[in-house]
Every structure is written in C-alpha cells, then in structure tokens.
Write a protein that holds these residues in place. Structure first.
Motif, PDB file in Angstrom:
ATOM      1  N   GLY A  85       0.803  -1.207   0.000  1.00 21.33           N
ATOM      2  CA  GLY A  85       0.000   0.000   0.000  1.00 21.33           C
ATOM      3  C   GLY A  85       0.836   1.256   0.000  1.00 21.33           C
ATOM      4  N   GLY A  86       2.150   1.107   0.242  1.00 23.79           N
ATOM      5  CA  GLY A  86       3.040   2.266   0.249  1.00 23.79           C
ATOM      6  C   GLY A  86       3.678   2.464  -1.103  1.00 23.79           C
ATOM      7  N   GLY A  87       4.823   3.132  -1.101  1.00 24.92           N
ATOM      8  CA  GLY A  87       5.527   3.377  -2.343  1.00 24.92           C
ATOM      9  C   GLY A  87       5.186   4.735  -2.921  1.00 24.92           C
ATOM     10  N   LYS A  88       6.081   5.222  -3.775  1.00 25.63           N
ATOM     11  CA  LYS A  88       5.914   6.564  -4.335  1.00 25.63           C
ATOM     12  C   LYS A  88       5.828   6.543  -5.854  1.00 25.63           C
ATOM     13  N   GLY A  89       5.609   5.367  -6.432  1.00 28.97           N
ATOM     14  CA  GLY A  89       5.547   5.284  -7.878  1.00 28.97           C
ATOM     15  C   GLY A  89       4.243   5.802  -8.449  1.00 28.97           C
ATOM     16  N   ARG A  90       4.171   5.778  -9.790  1.00 29.01           N
ATOM     17  CA  ARG A  90       2.994   6.303 -10.490  1.00 29.01           C
ATOM     18  C   ARG A  90       2.113   5.191 -11.045  1.00 29.01           C
ATOM     19  N   ALA A  91       2.414   3.948 -10.679  1.00 32.92           N
ATOM     20  CA  ALA A  91       1.614   2.816 -11.153  1.00 32.92           C
ATOM     21  C   ALA A  91       1.230   1.943  -9.964  1.00 32.92           C
ATOM     22  N   THR A  92       0.051   1.315 -10.054  1.00 32.45           N
ATOM     23  CA  THR A  92      -0.557   0.615  -8.926  1.00 32.45           C
ATOM     24  C   THR A  92      -0.565  -0.885  -9.140  1.00 32.45           C
ATOM     25  N   ALA A  93      -0.170  -1.617  -8.101  1.00 36.83           N
ATOM     26  CA  ALA A  93      -0.327  -3.075  -8.107  1.00 36.83           C
ATOM     27  C   ALA A  93      -1.729  -3.418  -7.630  1.00 36.83           C
TER      28      ALA A  93
ATOM     29  N   GLU B  58       1.283   7.475 -17.368  1.00 41.61           N
ATOM     30  CA  GLU B  58       1.317   8.566 -18.350  1.00 41.61           C
ATOM     31  C   GLU B  58       0.010   9.359 -18.362  1.00 41.61           C
ATOM     32  N   ASP B  59      -0.940   8.987 -17.496  1.00 40.18           N
ATOM     33  CA  ASP B  59      -2.234   9.667 -17.363  1.00 40.18           C
ATOM     34  C   ASP B  59      -3.013   9.646 -18.682  1.00 40.18           C
ATOM     35  N   LEU B  60      -3.111   8.467 -19.269  1.00 39.54           N
ATOM     36  CA  LEU B  60      -3.793   8.306 -20.548  1.00 39.54           C
ATOM     37  C   LEU B  60      -5.195   7.740 -20.350  1.00 39.54           C
ATOM     38  N   SER B  61      -5.942   7.655 -21.437  1.00 41.63           N
ATOM     39  CA  SER B  61      -7.373   7.353 -21.360  1.00 41.63           C
ATOM     40  C   SER B  61      -7.679   5.870 -21.524  1.00 41.63           C
ATOM     41  N   GLY B  62      -8.946   5.538 -21.281  1.00 42.26           N
ATOM     42  CA  GLY B  62      -9.418   4.182 -21.507  1.00 42.26           C
ATOM     43  C   GLY B  62      -9.314   3.780 -22.968  1.00 42.26           C
TER      44      GLY B  62
ATOM     45  N   ASN C 166       6.995   1.791  -9.931  1.00 43.43           N
ATOM     46  CA  ASN C 166       7.221   2.231 -11.310  1.00 43.43           C
ATOM     47  C   ASN C 166       6.412   1.349 -12.257  1.00 43.43           C
ATOM     48  N   PRO C 167       6.152   1.809 -13.474  1.00 44.59           N
ATOM     49  CA  PRO C 167       5.279   1.047 -14.377  1.00 44.59           C
ATOM     50  C   PRO C 167       5.860  -0.288 -14.824  1.00 44.59           C
ATOM     51  N   VAL C 168       7.173  -0.415 -14.839  1.00 44.84           N
ATOM     52  CA  VAL C 168       7.776  -1.687 -15.241  1.00 44.84           C
ATOM     53  C   VAL C 168       7.492  -2.770 -14.201  1.00 44.84           C
ATOM     54  N   ASP C 169       7.721  -2.444 -12.931  1.00 48.41           N
ATOM     55  CA  ASP C 169       7.447  -3.426 -11.884  1.00 48.41           C
ATOM     56  C   ASP C 169       5.949  -3.684 -11.728  1.00 48.41           C
ATOM     57  N   ALA C 170       5.130  -2.633 -11.877  1.00 46.83           N
ATOM     58  CA  ALA C 170       3.673  -2.821 -11.801  1.00 46.83           C
ATOM     59  C   ALA C 170       3.185  -3.716 -12.934  1.00 46.83           C
ATOM     60  N   ALA C 171       3.753  -3.542 -14.122  1.00 50.08           N
ATOM     61  CA  ALA C 171       3.381  -4.395 -15.251  1.00 50.08           C
ATOM     62  C   ALA C 171       3.657  -5.862 -14.931  1.00 50.08           C
ATOM     63  N   PHE C 172       4.784  -6.123 -14.298  1.00 47.53           N
ATOM     64  CA  PHE C 172       5.144  -7.498 -13.963  1.00 47.53           C
ATOM     65  C   PHE C 172       4.254  -8.062 -12.855  1.00 47.53           C
TER      66      PHE C 172
ATOM     67  N   ASN D  30      -9.246   8.876 -17.902  1.00 50.06           N
ATOM     68  CA  ASN D  30      -8.051   8.210 -17.391  1.00 50.06           C
ATOM     69  C   ASN D  30      -8.494   6.903 -16.738  1.00 50.06           C
ATOM     70  N   ILE D  31      -7.530   6.119 -16.304  1.00 53.10           N
ATOM     71  CA  ILE D  31      -7.881   4.802 -15.775  1.00 53.10           C
ATOM     72  C   ILE D  31      -7.645   4.718 -14.266  1.00 53.10           C
ATOM     73  N   HIS D  32      -7.545   5.863 -13.606  1.00 49.42           N
ATOM     74  CA  HIS D  32      -7.259   5.854 -12.176  1.00 49.42           C
ATOM     75  C   HIS D  32      -8.372   5.183 -11.370  1.00 49.42           C
ATOM     76  N   GLU D  33      -9.634   5.422 -11.737  1.00 54.69           N
ATOM     77  CA  GLU D  33     -10.734   4.791 -11.001  1.00 54.69           C
ATOM     78  C   GLU D  33     -10.675   3.280 -11.121  1.00 54.69           C
ATOM     79  N   LEU D  34     -10.359   2.786 -12.315  1.00 50.60           N
ATOM     80  CA  LEU D  34     -10.257   1.343 -12.497  1.00 50.60           C
ATOM     81  C   LEU D  34      -9.229   0.746 -11.548  1.00 50.60           C
ATOM     82  N   LEU D  35      -8.046   1.363 -11.472  1.00 53.10           N
ATOM     83  CA  LEU D  35      -7.007   0.830 -10.583  1.00 53.10           C
ATOM     84  C   LEU D  35      -7.420   0.940  -9.121  1.00 53.10           C
ATOM     85  N   GLU D  36      -8.077   2.028  -8.754  1.00 55.15           N
ATOM     86  CA  GLU D  36      -8.513   2.196  -7.369  1.00 55.15           C
ATOM     87  C   GLU D  36      -9.499   1.100  -6.964  1.00 55.15           C
ATOM     88  N   LEU D  37     -10.350   0.709  -7.909  1.00 54.93           N
ATOM     89  CA  LEU D  37     -11.353  -0.313  -7.594  1.00 54.93           C
ATOM     90  C   LEU D  37     -10.760  -1.718  -7.505  1.00 54.93           C
TER      91      LEU D  37
END
Length: 487
Positions: free
Chosen positions: A77-85, A136-140, A93-99, A476-483
């Motif tokens: 739940g911590g961390g300072k990256g811009r991508a969510t597990a 990158e704050d991009l859209s659905g 970071n997005p590379v580790d989140a992608a994995f 953007n897809i922030h709501e999707l990740l939050e859910l």
C-alpha cells in the motif's frame, strides 16, 4: 545510406512498427472494442484470484522490499511510484507494476487462451499497457487500442511456426517478447523507428526454454510470460529515450527465423511464415481483428485439458456415474496434449503448478468433487493421497485422427468403463469459452465474483465490472485501478 534504409524497410519489425504506430482508436471495430473490454473483465477477475496465490505474494513482498531499500517507509500500500499493483495498492514504477499485475493475471492459469502452431495467453501482456496508461495519465481508449494491438501481434506470432517453437523445446514466452513492446510502445506513442528498437531490445533478452512447462513444474511456469510483458514495458521506455535494439531481430541475420532455421523437426528444417505475420493487418472498423478469435477459460487449468474435462463431466452427469463405480477412464487427445498433460510427473503432482497441467489430476478431482475450480488446487487437495488410486485409473493416449483436426478443433474423447463392464463415451471438439461457444458477460461475471468476491468484496466487484465495461469513456484509468485495491 538511402540504399540501407530501403533494405531495412523490408524487415518485418519495420512493417509491424509502422502498422502499430499508424493504428488509432477510430480504426478499431465495435466488435473488437467490446471484446477488449470483456477480456479485461476476465483478466482482472483472474488477477484478483491470482493475488492470493503464494507466488504472487512472494513477488509482492520482494518488490516492496526492493523499493524499501530506497524508502524505508514503503510497504504494502506504500511506495511513491505512479503505477498501482492490484489488490495491495502498492505504488511503484510502471515496469514493476506491469510485472506484478501481469503475474497476478496469469498466476492461476485461468486467463485467456489461443492455440495454433503455438499457444499464447495475450492477456499476460496487457498489464504493461495498463501500467503505462496509468503512469502517463492516458485514457481508456488508449488502453483498448494497446490491448487490441497486443492480441493482434501475439496471436499472429503463434500462428506462423512450421511447426511451433514448442515442438522443439521452447516456450511461447519467446514469441511474447516480440509482441509485448509493440503494445507498450503504442501507449507511449513511439515513432516507428523507436518501436523497431523496442522490439529489438525486448526480444534480444527473452528467449525462454520449454523446461518451465516440462515435467515437474515450478513458480516459473506462470512467470515467464508476464516477464516478457515486463520487458515490453521497459524496452518501450528505453526506446523512447533513444536506446537502440536490432531491427533484424525477427527475419534478419541471426534473428528469430535464422536461429530456429537450424532446428530439424521430424527430418525437416523448422520454418516461419513471415508473410503470414503481417498479411492483412487490420486498419479499419471493417477489418477483422484477431482478438475476436481468442478464447477464455471456464476451468482454471491448462487449455488442452478443457475439452477432455468437459467430455468427462458431461458423461458422468448424463449417466449418473459415481467415482467408486469407475474402473477406467480412457482419454483420447492430440499428441501434444498427451505429452504435456500425461507424462509420469503429472500422475503424482505435488504443487498447484503441476496439478493444473495434470490431466490425471484434473480428471480425478473433477470426478470425485463434481467440479474443478480454484478450490481444487489448494495445497491440501493437491496432496490428498486418496486421489492417487483414481489418477491411476486414467489412461491418456494420443489419437492420430484427432491430431489431423487440430488446431481448428480441440477434439477429445473420454470413455468411462464402470465396474460392471459398461462403457460410456463422449466426444467434445470445442470447449466452452472457445469463440465458437463464447462465455457471455454474465458468465464472466460469475467467474469474476467467484475469484474476487472474497478479495475486494462483492459490491466492489460489481462497481469494477461497470468501470471496466465502460472504460472506453474514461478520460483516465485511475478509477479502475482504485477499484482493484482491497479496502
């Protein structure tokens, strides 16, 4: 220089890059867009369930610890990256989140499947576009476009082997490494030249031997393909900064085709249909997109097990057969299914990874329990010694007649002989979830809630479903990740 440029344009990496970079959301078909949303619905459900697997927990702990070396306050739940597990909400970071997210999608072997010359699971790769869209704050719409590109290239790659790379000992993650950077690179809006480099960077690093799915299986079975997705994200990011990779990685000197061209298979050299890889790439709403040809899994097991398990369950139900009445179960399948799913290790599985690739185990536990769900792959069930006598009654044999029908069909015939000498036989050619017998949104919803209800709650599952199925309208897809995060 002009001559060299003209020559290089003939390389397949350039053709793929130019297509991907020029394809826009407006070029997609309505059917393809709907399919992309359904595959995301299925994939995130698989990830919610996958988050509870031991290997997913180990990876999350590891990456949290790695981040903590730079920030002592980091934890789940911590961390300072811009991508969510998913589930934990760990920011990285997005590379580790992608994995991490790609592995969760894959962890239960319950996600999508396409099998031609080679198998593939395109949803193993789509966590990379997701992480990059978030960071990158991009859209659905950007996410859907990249998803359809991932499916298109991944599925084409597993069609073109003569035979597939699996037949001479390599894993399909080898091919995924060529597709993953194309989808990730489209999210980052790479130029064609940068995209070519991204393909070269990724594929140079991710050749995978088939040992990960041969014999006794380990955590790496469900990890190598998401790792290819991770490489796609990192390679695209590097290419954006100007890092270069070999443009000839597919069909040039010592590239994919040349390396495997040295292989002999049944007395003939292995080949690839390079023209088929790029022929009729879709470019308009009227085009046919490969994503429409991909299947889903109605059981959390290896794809070639679905038809025989369906046939057995149907036979048992129609004839009211009890487990203690069975003398023998003969399972006729194609040769590669017998090889993958019926080797000696598969008769004594001691882990989930081996059990979900074991036809004897899946058939035995399905016969006894009357179902095959994630519950059947808990450690205590896999190690239950009472299943061993049932597994030993199962005979897996290759059927040459069926071999000739694959991959158009996945034929299997199950013949159950009972103690009184009676035999009951059922043949299945198309398992549930195949595009010819697709899972509906409601059927996916049942699977989704079964996997995610105890993880994020049933109410949140329904909110997430609505968000996914309307993702094309999201800025953007922030709501999707939050859910996806457990409260």
């Amino acid at each position: 220089m002009a001559h060299q440029s003209t020559e290089s344009k003939r390389l397949l990496s350039h053709t793929i890059a130019e297509w991907a970079c020029s394809l826009n959301y407006e070029h997609l078909s309505p059917e393809g867009i709907q399919a992309a949303k359904l595959f995301w619905f299925d994939s995130i459900g698989c990830a919610l369930g996958g988050s509870q697997q031991d290997d997913a927990k180990i990876l999350l702990k590891h990456y949290c610890a790695m981040s903590a070396t730079a920030d002592s306050s980091v934890g789940e739940g911590g961390g300072k990256g811009r991508a969510t597990a998913f589930v934990s909400g760990f920011k990285t970071n997005p590379v580790d989140a992608a994995f991490l997210n790609g592995h969760m999608i894959r962890a239960m072997d319950y996600n999508d499947i396409y099998w031609k010359a080679d198998p593939c699971h395109p949803s193993d790769l789509i966590a990379a576009p997701l992480a990059l869209c978030e960071s990158e704050d991009l859209s659905g719409k950007d996410l859907i476009l990249a998803t359809i590109i991932a499916y298109e290239i991944e599925m084409r790659l597993c069609e073109i082997g003569r035979p597939g790379v699996r037949e001479y000992g390599w894993h399909h993650a080898t091919l995924s490494a060529f597709a993953a950077p194309v989808a990730a690179g489209r999210v980052l809006n790479l130029t064609p030249e940068q995209m070519v480099s991204a393909i070269g960077i990724s594929a140079s690093r991710t050749f995978c031997p088939g040992a990960v799915t041969a014999g006794k299986l380990t955590n790496m079975k469900n990890t190598v393909d998401p790792w290819a997705g991770r490489m796609g994200a990192e390679s695209a990011l590097l290419a954006r900064e100007g890092f270069s990779g070999p443009e000839h990685i597919i069909d040039g000197k010592e590239g994919l085709f040349a390396v495997f061209g040295h292989v002999q298979y049944k007395g003939q050299p292995a080949t690839f249909d390079g023209e088929g890889l790029v022929k009729d790439l879709p470019t308009s709403p009227r085009s046919h997109y490969r994503i429409l040809d991909c299947g889903m899994k109605s059981f959390p097991i290896e794809a070639l097990s679905h038809a025989p398990l369906t046939a057995m369950m149907k036979t048992v139900k129609e004839n009211d057969i009890k487990a203690d009445e069975v003398k023998e179960i003969k399972v006729e399948v194609i040769a590669r299914a017998a090889d993958i799913l019926g080797d000696p290790h598969k008769y004594r599985p001691d882990s989930k990874e081996t059990a979900d690739h074991s036809l004897p185990y899946c058939m035995a536990v399905g016969l006894v329990d009357g179902m095959v769900t994630p519950l059947q792959f808990r450690e205590e069930r896999v190690r239950d010694q009472s299943l061993i006598p049932i597994m030993d009654k199962i005979k897996v044999v290759a059927n040459e007649e069926f071999e000739a029908l694959f991959p158009k069909f996945q034929p299997s015939r199950v013949t159950i002989t009972t103690n009184d000498g009676k035999s009951h036989s059922t043949r299945v050619d198309v398992p549930k979830g195949d595009p010819r017998d697709p899972m509906t949104e409601e059927e996916i919803a049942v699977k989704f809630t079964a996997l995610g209800g105890d993880v994020i709650g049933k109410d949140q599952c329904e909110k997430l479903r609505k968000c996914i199925m309307n993702i094309d309208s999201a800025e953007n897809i922030h709501e999707l990740l939050e859910l996806t995060v457990a409260r």
